[in-house]
Scaffold this motif. Structure first.
Motif, mmCIF file in Angstrom:
data_model
loop_
_atom_site.group_PDB
_atom_site.id
_atom_site.type_symbol
_atom_site.label_atom_id
_atom_site.label_comp_id
_atom_site.label_asym_id
_atom_site.label_seq_id
_atom_site.Cartn_x
_atom_site.Cartn_y
_atom_site.Cartn_z
ATOM 1 N N VAL A 15 0.826 -1.203 0.000
ATOM 2 C CA VAL A 15 0.000 0.000 0.000
ATOM 3 C C VAL A 15 0.867 1.262 0.000
ATOM 4 C CG1 VAL A 15 -0.269 0.067 2.537
ATOM 5 C CG2 VAL A 15 -1.992 1.124 1.056
ATOM 6 N N SER A 16 2.005 1.216 0.686
ATOM 7 C CA SER A 16 2.906 2.378 0.690
ATOM 8 C C SER A 16 3.458 2.643 -0.706
ATOM 9 C CB SER A 16 4.049 2.157 1.682
ATOM 10 O OG SER A 16 4.786 0.993 1.342
ATOM 11 N N GLU A 17 3.701 1.577 -1.458
ATOM 12 C CA GLU A 17 4.194 1.734 -2.826
ATOM 13 C C GLU A 17 3.116 2.304 -3.740
ATOM 14 O OE1 GLU A 17 7.252 -2.097 -2.413
ATOM 15 O OE2 GLU A 17 5.365 -2.296 -3.500
ATOM 16 N N LEU A 18 1.868 1.915 -3.477
ATOM 17 C CA LEU A 18 0.756 2.409 -4.286
ATOM 18 C C LEU A 18 0.539 3.901 -4.082
ATOM 19 C CD1 LEU A 18 -1.856 1.420 -6.032
ATOM 20 C CD2 LEU A 18 -3.029 1.853 -3.866
ATOM 21 N N ILE A 19 0.464 4.339 -2.836
ATOM 22 C CA ILE A 19 0.137 5.741 -2.583
ATOM 23 C C ILE A 19 1.284 6.676 -2.957
ATOM 24 C CG2 ILE A 19 -1.540 5.169 -0.794
ATOM 25 C CD1 ILE A 19 0.516 5.912 1.324
ATOM 26 N N LYS B 158 4.389 7.485 -8.683
ATOM 27 C CA LYS B 158 4.459 8.749 -9.417
ATOM 28 C C LYS B 158 4.163 8.537 -10.901
ATOM 29 C CE LYS B 158 6.268 10.987 -5.809
ATOM 30 N NZ LYS B 158 6.587 9.895 -4.894
ATOM 31 N N ARG B 159 3.636 9.566 -11.530
ATOM 32 C CA ARG B 159 3.377 9.497 -12.971
ATOM 33 C C ARG B 159 4.684 9.310 -13.737
ATOM 34 N NH1 ARG B 159 -0.175 14.734 -14.150
ATOM 35 N NH2 ARG B 159 -0.480 13.738 -16.177
ATOM 36 N N SER B 160 5.770 9.893 -13.234
ATOM 37 C CA SER B 160 7.072 9.758 -13.896
ATOM 38 C C SER B 160 7.649 8.356 -13.752
ATOM 39 C CB SER B 160 8.064 10.779 -13.323
ATOM 40 O OG SER B 160 8.166 10.646 -11.912
ATOM 41 N N ASP B 161 7.001 7.512 -12.903
ATOM 42 C CA ASP B 161 7.452 6.124 -12.735
ATOM 43 C C ASP B 161 6.676 5.158 -13.626
ATOM 44 O OD1 ASP B 161 9.288 6.867 -10.798
ATOM 45 O OD2 ASP B 161 7.856 6.595 -9.156
ATOM 46 N N ILE C 143 6.251 -0.484 -14.572
ATOM 47 C CA ILE C 143 6.258 0.664 -13.682
ATOM 48 C C ILE C 143 7.471 0.545 -12.761
ATOM 49 C CG2 ILE C 143 3.750 0.930 -13.731
ATOM 50 C CD1 ILE C 143 3.632 -0.324 -10.935
ATOM 51 N N LYS C 144 7.982 1.684 -12.334
ATOM 52 C CA LYS C 144 9.097 1.697 -11.381
ATOM 53 C C LYS C 144 8.524 1.889 -9.989
ATOM 54 C CE LYS C 144 11.872 5.263 -10.875
ATOM 55 N NZ LYS C 144 12.886 6.292 -11.165
ATOM 56 N N VAL C 145 8.931 1.036 -9.063
ATOM 57 C CA VAL C 145 8.371 1.035 -7.711
ATOM 58 C C VAL C 145 9.487 1.321 -6.716
ATOM 59 C CG1 VAL C 145 7.179 -0.342 -5.968
ATOM 60 C CG2 VAL C 145 6.580 -0.601 -8.374
ATOM 61 N N ILE C 146 9.205 2.200 -5.759
ATOM 62 C CA ILE C 146 10.147 2.472 -4.669
ATOM 63 C C ILE C 146 9.667 1.681 -3.460
ATOM 64 C CG2 ILE C 146 11.325 4.235 -3.310
ATOM 65 C CD1 ILE C 146 11.665 4.526 -6.340
ATOM 66 N N GLY C 147 10.392 0.621 -3.107
ATOM 67 C CA GLY C 147 9.976 -0.271 -2.039
ATOM 68 C C GLY C 147 10.629 0.029 -0.710
ATOM 69 N N LYS C 148 10.684 -0.983 0.149
ATOM 70 C CA LYS C 148 11.281 -0.828 1.478
ATOM 71 C C LYS C 148 12.741 -0.430 1.368
ATOM 72 C CE LYS C 148 8.347 -3.989 4.141
ATOM 73 N NZ LYS C 148 8.323 -5.213 4.975
ATOM 74 N N GLY C 149 13.173 0.469 2.257
ATOM 75 C CA GLY C 149 14.557 0.924 2.228
ATOM 76 C C GLY C 149 14.887 1.732 0.993
ATOM 77 N N ASP C 150 13.860 2.319 0.360
ATOM 78 C CA ASP C 150 14.032 3.127 -0.864
ATOM 79 C C ASP C 150 14.659 2.331 -2.003
ATOM 80 O OD1 ASP C 150 12.884 5.416 0.168
ATOM 81 O OD2 ASP C 150 14.763 6.136 1.024
ATOM 82 N N LYS C 151 14.468 1.009 -1.981
ATOM 83 C CA LYS C 151 15.006 0.183 -3.058
ATOM 84 C C LYS C 151 14.064 0.209 -4.257
ATOM 85 C CE LYS C 151 17.571 -2.862 0.029
ATOM 86 N NZ LYS C 151 17.708 -4.224 0.584
ATOM 87 N N GLN C 152 14.630 0.414 -5.436
ATOM 88 C CA GLN C 152 13.833 0.503 -6.653
ATOM 89 C C GLN C 152 13.764 -0.849 -7.349
ATOM 90 O OE1 GLN C 152 15.275 3.590 -9.225
ATOM 91 N NE2 GLN C 152 15.256 5.152 -7.630
ATOM 92 N N ALA D 173 11.144 -15.216 -10.101
ATOM 93 C CA ALA D 173 10.522 -14.089 -10.806
ATOM 94 C C ALA D 173 9.509 -13.397 -9.902
ATOM 95 C CB ALA D 173 9.847 -14.573 -12.087
ATOM 96 N N VAL D 174 8.718 -14.175 -9.171
ATOM 97 C CA VAL D 174 7.737 -13.597 -8.254
ATOM 98 C C VAL D 174 8.458 -12.854 -7.132
ATOM 99 C CG1 VAL D 174 5.825 -14.092 -6.676
ATOM 100 C CG2 VAL D 174 6.042 -15.366 -8.819
ATOM 101 N N GLN D 175 9.565 -13.414 -6.660
ATOM 102 C CA GLN D 175 10.367 -12.749 -5.633
ATOM 103 C C GLN D 175 10.807 -11.366 -6.102
ATOM 104 O OE1 GLN D 175 14.111 -14.644 -4.837
ATOM 105 N NE2 GLN D 175 14.697 -13.203 -3.243
ATOM 106 N N ASP D 176 11.297 -11.286 -7.332
ATOM 107 C CA ASP D 176 11.742 -9.998 -7.880
ATOM 108 C C ASP D 176 10.586 -9.015 -7.999
ATOM 109 O OD1 ASP D 176 14.329 -10.862 -8.077
ATOM 110 O OD2 ASP D 176 14.201 -11.412 -10.189
ATOM 111 N N MET D 177 9.429 -9.489 -8.445
ATOM 112 C CA MET D 177 8.280 -8.592 -8.624
ATOM 113 C C MET D 177 7.754 -8.070 -7.297
ATOM 114 S SD MET D 177 6.116 -10.151 -11.841
ATOM 115 C CE MET D 177 6.353 -11.900 -11.566
ATOM 116 N N LEU D 178 7.810 -8.914 -6.252
ATOM 117 C CA LEU D 178 7.334 -8.497 -4.939
ATOM 118 C C LEU D 178 8.355 -7.648 -4.194
ATOM 119 C CD1 LEU D 178 5.690 -11.823 -3.704
ATOM 120 C CD2 LEU D 178 4.503 -9.754 -4.402
ATOM 121 N N GLY D 179 9.618 -7.710 -4.615
ATOM 122 C CA GLY D 179 10.654 -6.967 -3.915
ATOM 123 C C GLY D 179 11.084 -7.622 -2.619
#
Length: 298
Positions: free
Chosen positions: A149-153, A156-159, A167-176, A263-269
């Protein structure tokens, strides 16, 4: 080497050297604070005087207080990281936490939705309301990309790279990470951006955010939770769901469909494959089918 100096340096180490998320840093600070208070009340040892037995007594004390095994495991992780820091940065010769093992954790299986339930939730969205298309696009992205949910809210449009379906996602620890996005999510995301969002006033500083509230600012985690709870009530869904349920469902449906675990591991981060492996235990009928199909003695 006293507690105040050690903890202050440890916090800087977590921020600068380990680049940990702020919530993790705060949790580690609280955990080491508990250890400090315990040591002061039981003899006043400085950090370098604490022994492995002292740490075992401390963890036993937390267990007697009723702390959950998962919380005890986090406390031990904080202690191990703290003493690793003291060895590296403060010249501590003997690490009392080096050989300690945490409590054995039971892995609770997350609740999931089936395809029909997800479709019913989406169909329950009132598209005649101004926020209707936003909510539809939001759930399509939650389920279609497996986002937190934190990644959803914070998306960004630029992502958005919808022309190449990523889409580019900024996950835990600011990891992209780059996450594929499917056709349905792209379709409704485009409709929302081009036909709904363009007519909404935007609060300064939030121009690049994808999902906006009525005031033109970013959605909150609570708002997303309430939207999903209200949809569940509309269709009389008996399951207790949250935004994270769509992430669980995303992973489960991919793995049940034959997707590669890595592959699922990579997609989930997920940093560890063991975190992803929990989704292989969800559908017992799926497991029985795997035995029937692939085991030579079935």
């Amino acid at each position: 080497m006293n507690w105040s100096t050690s903890i202050k340096g440890f916090k800087s180490y977590l921020m600068l050297e380990r680049a940990m998320a702020q919530n993790t840093i705060e949790a580690y600070m609280r955990d080491i604070g508990k250890l400090r208070e315990f040591c002061r009340s039981s003899g006043g040892q400085d950090p370098q005087s604490v022994s492995t037995d002292d740490l075992r007594v401390f963890l036993g004390w937390l267990n007697e207080l009723g702390m959950l095994p998962s919380s005890q495991a986090r406390v031990l992780s904080a202690i191990k990281t703290f003493y690793h820091y003291l060895v590296l940065e403060a010249g501590l010769e003997n690490n009392p936490a080096a050989l300690m093992e945490g409590p054995r954790l039971s892995r609770n299986l997350p609740d999931t939705l089936n395809i029909l339930e997800i479709q019913e939730l989406i169909n329950a969205i009132d598209l005649s309301k101004p926020e209707g298309m936003r909510n539809k696009a939001m759930i399509e992205v939650l389920y279609g990309c497996g986002l937190r949910v934190s990644e959803l809210i914070n998306l960004k449009r630029s992502d958005l790279f919808l022309d190449v379906e990523y889409i580019k996602v900024i996950g835990k620890g600011d990891k992209q990470r780059l996450v594929p996005i499917g056709g349905e999510a792209i379709k409704y995301l485009n409709i929302y951006l081009k036909e709904s969002r363009v007519h909404q006033p935007v609060k300064p500083g939030f121009e690049d955010y994808v999902f906006l509230n009525r005031r033109g600012a970013a959605l909150s985690r609570v708002m997303v939770f309430l939207i999903i709870k209200n949809l569940a009530q509309k269709i009389n869904l008996k399951k207790d769901i949250s935004p994270h349920t769509f992430r669980h469902s995303f992973a489960t449906h991919l793995i049940e469909g034959g997707a590669d675990l890595r592959a699922v591991q990579d997609m989930l981060g997920h940093e560890s494959i063991t975190t992803t492996e929990i989704y292989t235990h969800l559908d017992k009928s799926y497991l029985k089918d795997m035995i029937r199909q692939y085991h030579p003695r079935s």
